[in-house]
Design a protein around this motif. Sequence first.
Motif, PDB file in Angstrom:
ATOM      1  N   ALA A   1     -11.300  13.475  25.972  1.00 12.17           N
ATOM      2  CA  ALA A   1     -10.104  14.160  25.472  1.00 12.17           C
ATOM      3  C   ALA A   1     -10.341  14.626  24.060  1.00 12.17           C
ATOM      4  CB  ALA A   1      -8.922  13.193  25.499  1.00 12.17           C
ATOM      5  N   LEU A   2      -9.614  15.588  23.602  1.00 14.16           N
ATOM      6  CA  LEU A   2      -9.736  16.212  22.287  1.00 14.16           C
ATOM      7  C   LEU A   2     -11.124  16.828  22.132  1.00 14.16           C
ATOM      8  CD1 LEU A   2      -8.118  13.514  19.956  1.00 14.16           C
ATOM      9  CD2 LEU A   2      -7.017  15.154  21.431  1.00 14.16           C
ATOM     10  N   SER A   3     -11.263  17.698  21.157  1.00  8.12           N
ATOM     11  CA  SER A   3     -12.559  18.366  21.001  1.00  8.12           C
ATOM     12  C   SER A   3     -13.499  17.488  20.188  1.00  8.12           C
ATOM     13  CB  SER A   3     -12.357  19.713  20.317  1.00  8.12           C
ATOM     14  OG  SER A   3     -11.860  19.486  19.021  1.00  8.12           O
ATOM     15  N   THR A   4     -14.798  17.700  20.401  1.00  8.23           N
ATOM     16  CA  THR A   4     -15.797  16.816  19.799  1.00  8.23           C
ATOM     17  C   THR A   4     -15.709  16.785  18.282  1.00  8.23           C
ATOM     18  OG1 THR A   4     -17.171  17.782  21.513  1.00  8.23           O
ATOM     19  CG2 THR A   4     -18.182  16.122  20.102  1.00  8.23           C
TER      20      THR A   4
ATOM     21  N   LEU B   1      -5.510  21.235  14.930  1.00 12.36           N
ATOM     22  CA  LEU B   1      -4.164  20.875  14.508  1.00 12.36           C
ATOM     23  C   LEU B   1      -3.472  20.030  15.573  1.00 12.36           C
ATOM     24  CD1 LEU B   1      -2.935  21.664  11.846  1.00 12.36           C
ATOM     25  CD2 LEU B   1      -1.544  23.354  13.023  1.00 12.36           C
ATOM     26  N   VAL B   2      -3.604  20.506  16.821  1.00 10.57           N
ATOM     27  CA  VAL B   2      -2.976  19.773  17.928  1.00 10.57           C
ATOM     28  C   VAL B   2      -3.537  18.358  18.008  1.00 10.57           C
ATOM     29  CG1 VAL B   2      -2.769  19.667  20.426  1.00 10.57           C
ATOM     30  CG2 VAL B   2      -2.496  21.846  19.255  1.00 10.57           C
ATOM     31  N   ASP B   3      -4.877  18.267  17.923  1.00 12.41           N
ATOM     32  CA  ASP B   3      -5.494  16.940  17.993  1.00 12.41           C
ATOM     33  C   ASP B   3      -4.987  16.040  16.876  1.00 12.41           C
ATOM     34  OD1 ASP B   3      -8.745  18.297  18.968  1.00 12.41           O
ATOM     35  OD2 ASP B   3      -6.908  17.899  20.097  1.00 12.41           O
ATOM     36  N   SER B   4      -4.878  16.627  15.667  1.00 14.97           N
ATOM     37  CA  SER B   4      -4.442  15.809  14.535  1.00 14.97           C
ATOM     38  C   SER B   4      -3.030  15.306  14.748  1.00 14.97           C
ATOM     39  CB  SER B   4      -4.504  16.611  13.238  1.00 14.97           C
ATOM     40  OG  SER B   4      -5.781  17.130  13.054  1.00 14.97           O
ATOM     41  N   VAL B   5      -2.185  16.185  15.301  1.00 19.27           N
ATOM     42  CA  VAL B   5      -0.807  15.760  15.549  1.00 19.27           C
ATOM     43  C   VAL B   5      -0.784  14.604  16.544  1.00 19.27           C
ATOM     44  CG1 VAL B   5       1.342  16.462  16.642  1.00 19.27           C
ATOM     45  CG2 VAL B   5       0.293  17.933  14.937  1.00 19.27           C
ATOM     46  N   ILE B   6      -1.607  14.733  17.608  1.00 22.19           N
ATOM     47  CA  ILE B   6      -1.669  13.654  18.605  1.00 22.19           C
ATOM     48  C   ILE B   6      -2.121  12.352  17.948  1.00 22.19           C
ATOM     49  CG2 ILE B   6      -2.802  12.855  20.692  1.00 22.19           C
ATOM     50  CD1 ILE B   6      -3.081  15.703  21.587  1.00 22.19           C
TER      51      ILE B   6
ATOM     52  N   MET C   1      -9.004   3.074  16.178  1.00 21.58           N
ATOM     53  CA  MET C   1     -10.433   3.105  16.481  1.00 21.58           C
ATOM     54  C   MET C   1     -10.690   2.916  17.961  1.00 21.58           C
ATOM     55  SD  MET C   1     -12.822   1.386  13.669  1.00 21.58           S
ATOM     56  CE  MET C   1     -12.024  -0.163  13.768  1.00 21.58           C
ATOM     57  N   PHE C   2      -9.964   1.956  18.551  1.00 24.37           N
ATOM     58  CA  PHE C   2     -10.120   1.733  19.989  1.00 24.37           C
ATOM     59  C   PHE C   2      -9.685   2.958  20.772  1.00 24.37           C
ATOM     60  CE2 PHE C   2     -11.737  -2.259  19.761  1.00 24.37           C
ATOM     61  CZ  PHE C   2     -10.930  -3.193  19.160  1.00 24.37           C
ATOM     62  N   GLU C   3      -8.611   3.557  20.274  1.00 20.77           N
ATOM     63  CA  GLU C   3      -8.100   4.745  20.956  1.00 20.77           C
ATOM     64  C   GLU C   3      -9.155   5.845  20.952  1.00 20.77           C
ATOM     65  OE1 GLU C   3      -5.162   6.724  18.822  1.00 20.77           O
ATOM     66  OE2 GLU C   3      -4.191   7.605  20.568  1.00 20.77           O
ATOM     67  N   LEU C   4      -9.873   5.968  19.828  1.00 18.50           N
ATOM     68  CA  LEU C   4     -10.907   6.999  19.735  1.00 18.50           C
ATOM     69  C   LEU C   4     -12.036   6.741  20.716  1.00 18.50           C
ATOM     70  CD1 LEU C   4     -10.982   7.628  15.913  1.00 18.50           C
ATOM     71  CD2 LEU C   4     -10.457   9.282  17.698  1.00 18.50           C
TER      72      LEU C   4
END
Lengths: 233, 455
Positions: B65-68, B4-9, B54-57
Motif C-alpha cells: 500500500a502507498l507509494s514506495t 499528500l494522500v499518503d501523508s494524510v493517511i 512503525m509496525f503499520e509501515l
Amino acid sequence: MASLDRVKVLVLGDSGVGKSSLVHLLCQNQVLGNPSWTVGCSVDVRVQDYKEGTPEEKTYYIELWDVGGSIGSASSIKSTRAVFYNSVNGIMLVHDLTNKKSSQNLYRWSLEALNKDSSPTGVIVSNGDYDREQFAENPVPLLLIGTKFDQIPENKRNEVLTRTAFLSEDFNAEEINLDCTNPRYLAAGTSNAVKLSRFFDKVIEKRYFTRDPSQMPGFTDRKRFNFKSLHYD
Amino acid sequence: MSFLVDSVIMFTSQVLFFGFGWLFFMRQLFKDYEVRQYIVQVVFSVTFAFSCTMFELIIFEILGALSTSSRYFHWKLNLYVILLVLIFVVPFYIGYFVVSNIRLLQRQKLLFACMVWFTFMYFFWKLGDPFPILSPKHGILSIEQLISRVGVIGVTLMALLSGFGAVNCPYTYMSYFLRNVTDSDILALERRLLQTMDMILSKKKRIAMTRRQMYQRGEDQNRQTGFWGMIKSVTSTQSGSENLSLIQQEVDALEELSRQLFLETVDLQATKERIEYSKTFQGKYFNVLGYFFSIYCVWKIFMATINIVFDRVGKTDPVTRGIEITVNYLGIQFDVKFWSQHISFILVGIIIVTSIRGLLITLTKFFYAISSNKSSNVIVLVLAQIMGMYFVSSVLLMRMSMPLEYRSIVTEVLGELQFNFYHRWFDVIFLVSALSSILFLYLAHKQSPEKHMAL
C-alpha cells in the motif's frame, strides 16, 4: 499497672496519603522521620483519658490499626486484609487533600471495611453501591482526616474545604484537616484536638457504655460481666 | 498528489494510535491515581503512537500500500522522531521527575535534571564499545550509532522478557504445579497473624504506659532540686529506658514477623483462587494450552542452543521455508509469490499484535505491583522508554521473519547494521534468561512446601 480496657480503631486510606505519619503523630506525639511503605498492617497504641477532667475519668488503650495497600489491590490481598477488619469499634478515613482520587476512593474503603464487619448490625450493602442513608444509622463512628493541608495554595483552600465538607456530610462524620509533619495542628486546645477527643470518646462510649445488647453479638458472657461490673463501679 | 494522500493517511492513523495510547493510560494504568502532570500522559501516548506507526509501515510494506517513495519518507521521519523521543525527551523527563521526588534538590530541579540526562547519554554512548555493532565507515553523529545502541538495549529486553515468559507461561497455566492449599491452612496462618498482632499490641501498651508514667514522674522529678534529686532522676530513668529499648527490639522483631505472615497469607489466598479457577472450563482450557506452550518453550531453548553452538543464523524466513517444504515434499503447486505475501502478512500481523498486547499487559501488571502515589510518574515514563526500545528492536528482529523482498526497506532505513549480531545476541540472552527463570522458579517452588511443613 492494671491492664486497661481497649478499643480498636482502623485507619484506612489510599497508599501514600500519610496514615503511618498520622498514627505515629497520634501515638508518639512526634513526627515520623522516615515514612516507608506499610506492608500488611502496622499497629500502635494511644493512651486516652475518657471524660478527662470529670469524676468519671478513666484511661483506655486506643489501638490504631494502620492497614496498608491500595483499593485496587489484587483480590488475594483484599481477602487477607479482611482479617484485620474484625470487631472494629471506630474507623478513621484518611485522604490526601491534594489528590481528589484519594477522597473518592474513601467510599470504596469504607464499604470494604464495613462489609467485613462480622456483627449482625453491621452495614449490609447491596452490590457494592454506596448509599448515604446506610451511613446515617451506621453503628461504627467515623472520622474524616485530610492530610497535606500545608501543601494547598492559599487561593485553593476554600474550594478544597467545601469539597471535604460535602464528604463529611456523606459519611455523617466530623472532619479534621492537618499536616502530619507539624504537631501544632493537634496541640491541646485547638478545635482539631477537641474533635479528635470527641471521636475517641464516642468510640469508647459505643463500645462500653451503650445499653443495646445487639451491639455486642459475638462477645462471650465474660465480657458481659465485665460490662456489668463497670456499670456498678 | 499521491504523497499528500499518503501523508494524510499516515497522519490519521497516528492520531488514532495516540488516542488509543491516551485511553490506555487513563483507563488501565492510572485508574487509581490522579493525573497531575499531563506531560507524562502526552509523552507516553506519543511514544506509543510512533512505535505503532512503525509496525503499520511494515504491514504497508508487505501489502504494497502507498507509494514506495512516500513509504520510505515516512519510515525515515518516523525513525528520527522516535529516536528523538527515546534518547532526548523521555530520559530528560525521567531525570526531572526523579529529582522532584527528592526533597533536597527541589531548588535547582532543571539543573539536576540536565545533569542526570548527561550521565545517561554518557553511559548510553559507552554501551556501544564492547559490541561489534558498527563498521568503521560511520561517522560519529550518524543515525546508525544511535539505532545500534537502542537496538542492543531493546534486544536485551526482548530476550529477557521472552525467556522469562516462555518459562513462566507454562508454569502459571498448568495446574500440575499448583500446590495443594486447604482452607484450614489459610485459617491457621491468619490465626497466627492475628496472634502476632496481639503480641505487638500488648508490648506497645506496656511501652506506652511506662512512658506515660515516666512522663508523669518526670514532671514530679523536675520539681525536686538539689544534688540528690538529680542523682535519683538519673538512675530511675536509666533503668526505665533500658527496659523500654529491650521491649522495642522485641516489637521490631514481631513486626517483621507480622509482615512475613501477611505476605505468606496473601500467597496462599492467591494459590487458592488459582486452584478454584483451574476447576472452571476456562482454567482447564488454559491448562491444556500450558502443555503446548511447554513443548514450544523446550523447542525454542533447543533451537537457541543449536544456533549458538553451531554458529548458525537462519537465512530464509519461516514463511518461504514453509512454502518450499509444501511445494517440494507434498507436491502441491501454487503461486508462491502471491501466497508468500499473504501468509507473511498474517504471520507478521499476529506477531505484532501479540507482542503489543503481551507488552501492554506485562507493563500494567508491573505498574500495579510497584507504583505508588509518589513514583507513578517516573514508572510510567520508564515503561514508555522500555516500550519504545522494545518496539524498535522488534522491527529490527522482525527482518528475519519477512521474505527477502520486504527486508530491503528495513535494511535501507535502518542502515548498515550487523543484523546477524543482533540475532546471535538475542539467542544468547534468551537462553540465559530462560535457564535462570527455570532455576528461579524451581527454587521458589521448592521453598514454599517446606514453609507449610513448618506450620
